[in-house]
Design an enzyme around this catalytic site. Structure first.
Site, PDB file in Angstrom:
ATOM      1  N   MET A 135       1.036  -0.967   0.084  1.00 24.70           N
ATOM      2  CA  MET A 135       0.018   0.055   0.061  1.00 24.70           C
ATOM      3  C   MET A 135       0.771   1.372   0.051  1.00 24.70           C
ATOM      4  SD  MET A 135      -3.301  -0.989   2.154  1.00 24.70           S
ATOM      5  CE  MET A 135      -4.309  -2.669   1.477  1.00 24.70           C
ATOM      6  N   ARG A 162       9.794  -4.071  -6.903  1.00 24.90           N
ATOM      7  CA  ARG A 162       9.129  -5.209  -6.061  1.00 24.90           C
ATOM      8  C   ARG A 162       9.780  -6.586  -6.784  1.00 24.90           C
ATOM      9  NH1 ARG A 162       8.774  -3.109  -1.095  1.00 24.90           N
ATOM     10  NH2 ARG A 162       7.400  -1.046  -1.106  1.00 24.90           N
ATOM     11  N   GLU A 216     -10.030  -6.430   3.152  1.00 23.26           N
ATOM     12  CA  GLU A 216     -11.063  -7.001   4.101  1.00 23.26           C
ATOM     13  C   GLU A 216     -10.963  -6.453   5.474  1.00 23.26           C
ATOM     14  OE1 GLU A 216      -9.310 -11.188   4.242  1.00 23.26           O
ATOM     15  OE2 GLU A 216     -10.385 -10.929   6.231  1.00 23.26           O
ATOM     16  N   ARG A 232     -12.615  -5.154  11.358  1.00 25.06           N
ATOM     17  CA  ARG A 232     -13.661  -4.851  12.443  1.00 25.06           C
ATOM     18  C   ARG A 232     -14.869  -5.097  11.957  1.00 25.06           C
ATOM     19  NH1 ARG A 232     -14.398   1.269  11.924  1.00 25.06           N
ATOM     20  NH2 ARG A 232     -15.148   0.976  14.002  1.00 25.06           N
ATOM     21  N   ARG A 244      -8.532  -7.665  17.778  1.00 26.00           N
ATOM     22  CA  ARG A 244      -7.506  -8.039  16.658  1.00 26.00           C
ATOM     23  C   ARG A 244      -5.998  -7.487  16.948  1.00 26.00           C
ATOM     24  NH1 ARG A 244      -8.574  -3.898  11.598  1.00 26.00           N
ATOM     25  NH2 ARG A 244      -9.058  -1.893  12.682  1.00 26.00           N
ATOM     26  N   ARG A 278       1.233   4.058  -4.165  1.00 22.86           N
ATOM     27  CA  ARG A 278      -0.182   5.098  -4.335  1.00 22.86           C
ATOM     28  C   ARG A 278      -0.821   5.040  -5.791  1.00 22.86           C
ATOM     29  NH1 ARG A 278       3.855   9.384  -2.076  1.00 22.86           N
ATOM     30  NH2 ARG A 278       5.147   8.209  -3.257  1.00 22.86           N
ATOM     31  N   ALA A 328      -0.953  -0.292 -16.385  1.00 23.34           N
ATOM     32  CA  ALA A 328       0.277  -0.927 -16.942  1.00 23.34           C
ATOM     33  C   ALA A 328       1.510   0.001 -16.413  1.00 23.34           C
ATOM     34  CB  ALA A 328       0.417  -1.162 -18.376  1.00 23.34           C
TER      35      ALA A 328
HETATM   36  C1  LIG Z   1      13.328  -2.491  -1.485  1.00 17.50           C
HETATM   37  C2  LIG Z   1      12.521  -1.275  -0.869  1.00 17.50           C
HETATM   38  C3  LIG Z   1      12.732  -0.614   0.316  1.00 17.50           C
HETATM   39  C4  LIG Z   1      11.978  -0.016   0.907  1.00 17.50           C
HETATM   40  N1  LIG Z   1      12.189   0.660   2.244  1.00 17.50           N
HETATM   41  C5  LIG Z   1      11.378   1.331   2.885  1.00 17.50           C
HETATM   42  C6  LIG Z   1      11.541   1.767   4.029  1.00 17.50           C
HETATM   43  O1  LIG Z   1      12.505   1.342   4.912  1.00 17.50           O
HETATM   44  N2  LIG Z   1      10.570   2.912   4.725  1.00 17.50           N
HETATM   45  C7  LIG Z   1       9.725   3.274   4.087  1.00 17.50           C
HETATM   46  O2  LIG Z   1       9.005   4.226   4.489  1.00 17.50           O
HETATM   47  N3  LIG Z   1       9.562   3.138   2.655  1.00 17.50           N
HETATM   48  C8  LIG Z   1      10.268   1.918   2.220  1.00 17.50           C
HETATM   49  N4  LIG Z   1      10.013   1.563   0.829  1.00 17.50           N
HETATM   50  C9  LIG Z   1       8.773   2.157   0.313  1.00 17.50           C
HETATM   51  C10 LIG Z   1       9.366   3.064  -0.970  1.00 17.50           C
HETATM   52  O3  LIG Z   1      10.090   4.123  -0.313  1.00 17.50           O
HETATM   53  C11 LIG Z   1       8.206   3.631  -1.703  1.00 17.50           C
HETATM   54  O4  LIG Z   1       7.160   4.205  -0.681  1.00 17.50           O
HETATM   55  C12 LIG Z   1       7.561   2.519  -2.589  1.00 17.50           C
HETATM   56  O5  LIG Z   1       8.180   1.559  -3.050  1.00 17.50           O
HETATM   57  C13 LIG Z   1       6.663   3.225  -3.522  1.00 17.50           C
HETATM   58  O6  LIG Z   1       7.100   3.764  -4.606  1.00 17.50           O
HETATM   59  P1  LIG Z   1       6.522   4.960  -5.429  1.00 17.50           P
HETATM   60  O7  LIG Z   1       6.630   6.088  -4.453  1.00 17.50           O
HETATM   61  O8  LIG Z   1       7.427   5.113  -6.386  1.00 17.50           O
HETATM   62  O9  LIG Z   1       5.056   4.170  -5.884  1.00 17.50           O
HETATM   63  P2  LIG Z   1       3.768   5.110  -6.115  1.00 17.50           P
HETATM   64  O10 LIG Z   1       3.294   5.664  -4.709  1.00 17.50           O
HETATM   65  O11 LIG Z   1       2.702   4.035  -6.722  1.00 17.50           O
HETATM   66  O12 LIG Z   1       4.080   6.316  -6.804  1.00 17.50           O
HETATM   67  C14 LIG Z   1       4.600   6.307  -8.109  1.00 17.50           C
HETATM   68  C15 LIG Z   1       5.066   7.333  -8.720  1.00 17.50           C
HETATM   69  O13 LIG Z   1       4.263   8.585  -8.687  1.00 17.50           O
HETATM   70  C16 LIG Z   1       4.880   9.704  -8.262  1.00 17.50           C
HETATM   71  N5  LIG Z   1       4.181  10.104  -7.017  1.00 17.50           N
HETATM   72  C17 LIG Z   1       3.295   9.745  -6.257  1.00 17.50           C
HETATM   73  N6  LIG Z   1       3.131  10.111  -5.163  1.00 17.50           N
HETATM   74  C18 LIG Z   1       4.008  11.279  -5.291  1.00 17.50           C
HETATM   75  C19 LIG Z   1       4.004  12.447  -4.182  1.00 17.50           C
HETATM   76  N7  LIG Z   1       3.385  12.513  -3.283  1.00 17.50           N
HETATM   77  N8  LIG Z   1       4.979  13.353  -4.624  1.00 17.50           N
HETATM   78  C20 LIG Z   1       5.757  13.401  -5.805  1.00 17.50           C
HETATM   79  N9  LIG Z   1       5.636  12.175  -6.824  1.00 17.50           N
HETATM   80  C21 LIG Z   1       4.786  11.360  -6.230  1.00 17.50           C
HETATM   81  C22 LIG Z   1       6.641   9.439  -7.871  1.00 17.50           C
HETATM   82  O14 LIG Z   1       7.167   9.714  -9.226  1.00 17.50           O
HETATM   83  C23 LIG Z   1       6.427   7.860  -7.624  1.00 17.50           C
HETATM   84  O15 LIG Z   1       7.629   7.200  -8.185  1.00 17.50           O
HETATM   85  C24 LIG Z   1      10.927   0.752   0.154  1.00 17.50           C
HETATM   86  C25 LIG Z   1      10.649   0.316  -1.216  1.00 17.50           C
HETATM   87  C26 LIG Z   1      11.302  -0.854  -1.665  1.00 17.50           C
HETATM   88  C27 LIG Z   1      11.290  -1.363  -2.997  1.00 17.50           C
END
Ligand SMILES: Cc1cc2nc3c(=O)[nH]c(=O)nc-3n(C[C@H](O)[C@H](O)[C@H](O)COP(=O)(O)OP(=O)(O)OC[C@H]3O[C@@H](n4cnc5c(N)ncnc54)[C@H](O)[C@@H]3O)c2cc1C
Length: 255
Positions: free
Chosen positions: A101, A209, A111, A114, A182, A104, A199
């Protein structure tokens, strides 16, 4: 609830069940390579793309267009990869959902603990799951555990899950609200959810991932979310083979 909702496996008795796998099913999709093509071609062809858009909505597959899709992927023109949709049903432990989750660019419905009593289904690592962590933050490697370590993980996980579920059940039997009872349940209890992505957002998820050789930006995901990602990837590859091939050919970088 939707008529497409899959029915989760419910144990017959309230004794804990242990699993080492995850469930991922594609329950609905509108996702074709041709969706990418009509969206991209409006740039130069305007209203002349309308026939292509209609054909794509009818599920017509792209017969040509691999070159254009590859160009879009290579030069990171990402928006044409957004005009499609895939809904997955996922069963996995809660510690996996917590990572899921963070992504974003997806829609989720899970599910409720609560509104329903949770099933006593818990994750226990398979004997083949690597147990030892070596390396440094951001680039860990995981190596097989010793037989003693495997036995310890198995025994401790089963004991803690069983004890926690007994405490949960005791509170429910005493009339305590589900949302309170829970709080003793561990992160390895299974939950279920629907995840809807396009996609482009799926490629971002997969790039982070899964761990693959030869990617431009290697990632080091937890194995259990990678198990979900691998199943999603296989299902997506069948729906959009040209897009999938271009993703791989360009280093698995999300456009
Ligand atoms: C190996 C691994 C280790 C991790 N370890 C940690 C950890 O220790 N602690 C932790 O907190 N998280 C951790 N994460 C989570 C990571 O920091 C990201 O939150 C997660 O991978 C989601 O990636 P994302 O933001 O690219 O994806 P999405 O939320 O799907 O966003 C996709 C893209 O949309 C853009 N975007 C979305 N929201 C925003 C925003 N608010 N502002 C600007 N651009 C945005 C960005 O370009 C982003 O790449 C880890 C992730 C991985 C893969």
């Amino acid at each position: 609830m939707s008529e497409t909702e899959a029915t989760p496996a419910v144990p017959s008795a309230k004794t804990p069940e242990f699993r080492s796998d995850v469930t991922v099913e594609l329950v609905r999709s509108s996702a074709h390579d041709s969706d990418v093509l009509f969206a991209a071609r409006v740039s130069t062809m305007g209203e002349l793309t309308l026939d292509g858009a209609q054909a794509s909505a009818d599920g017509a597959q792209a017969t040509k267009g691999a070159g254009l899709i590859n160009y879009l992927m290579r030069d990171r023109h990402g928006s044409p990869f957004e005009h499609n949709s895939m809904t997955f049903y996922v069963q996995a432990p809660i510690f996996v959902f917590r990572e899921f989750m963070r992504h974003r660019m997806a829609s989720y419905n899970e599910e409720s603990g609560r509104y329903r009593e949770l099933n006593p289904v818990f994750y226990v690592p398979a004997p083949t799951r690597n147990l030892q962590q070596v390396g440094k933050p951001g680039a860990y490697d995981f190596l097989p555990g010793t037989p003693e370590q495997s036995a310890l993980v198995d025994e401790a996980t089963r004991a803690a899950s069983t004890q926690a579920f007994e405490a949960y059940q005791r509170m429910l039997d005493a009339g305590i609200a589900r949302e309170v009872a829970r709080i003793v349940l561990p992160l390895n209890i299974y939950s279920s959810m629907y995840v809807t992505v396009n996609a482009r957002s799926l490629m971002n998820f997969l790039s982070l991932r899964t761990k693959r050789e030869g990617t431009h930006f290697p990632s080091f995901p937890q194995r259990e979310i990678e198990m979900c990602a691998e199943k999603m990837e296989d299902l997506w590859a069948e729906l959009m083979p040209l897009t999938y091939a271009a993703f791989g050919a360009n280093g698995r970088v999300a456009p």
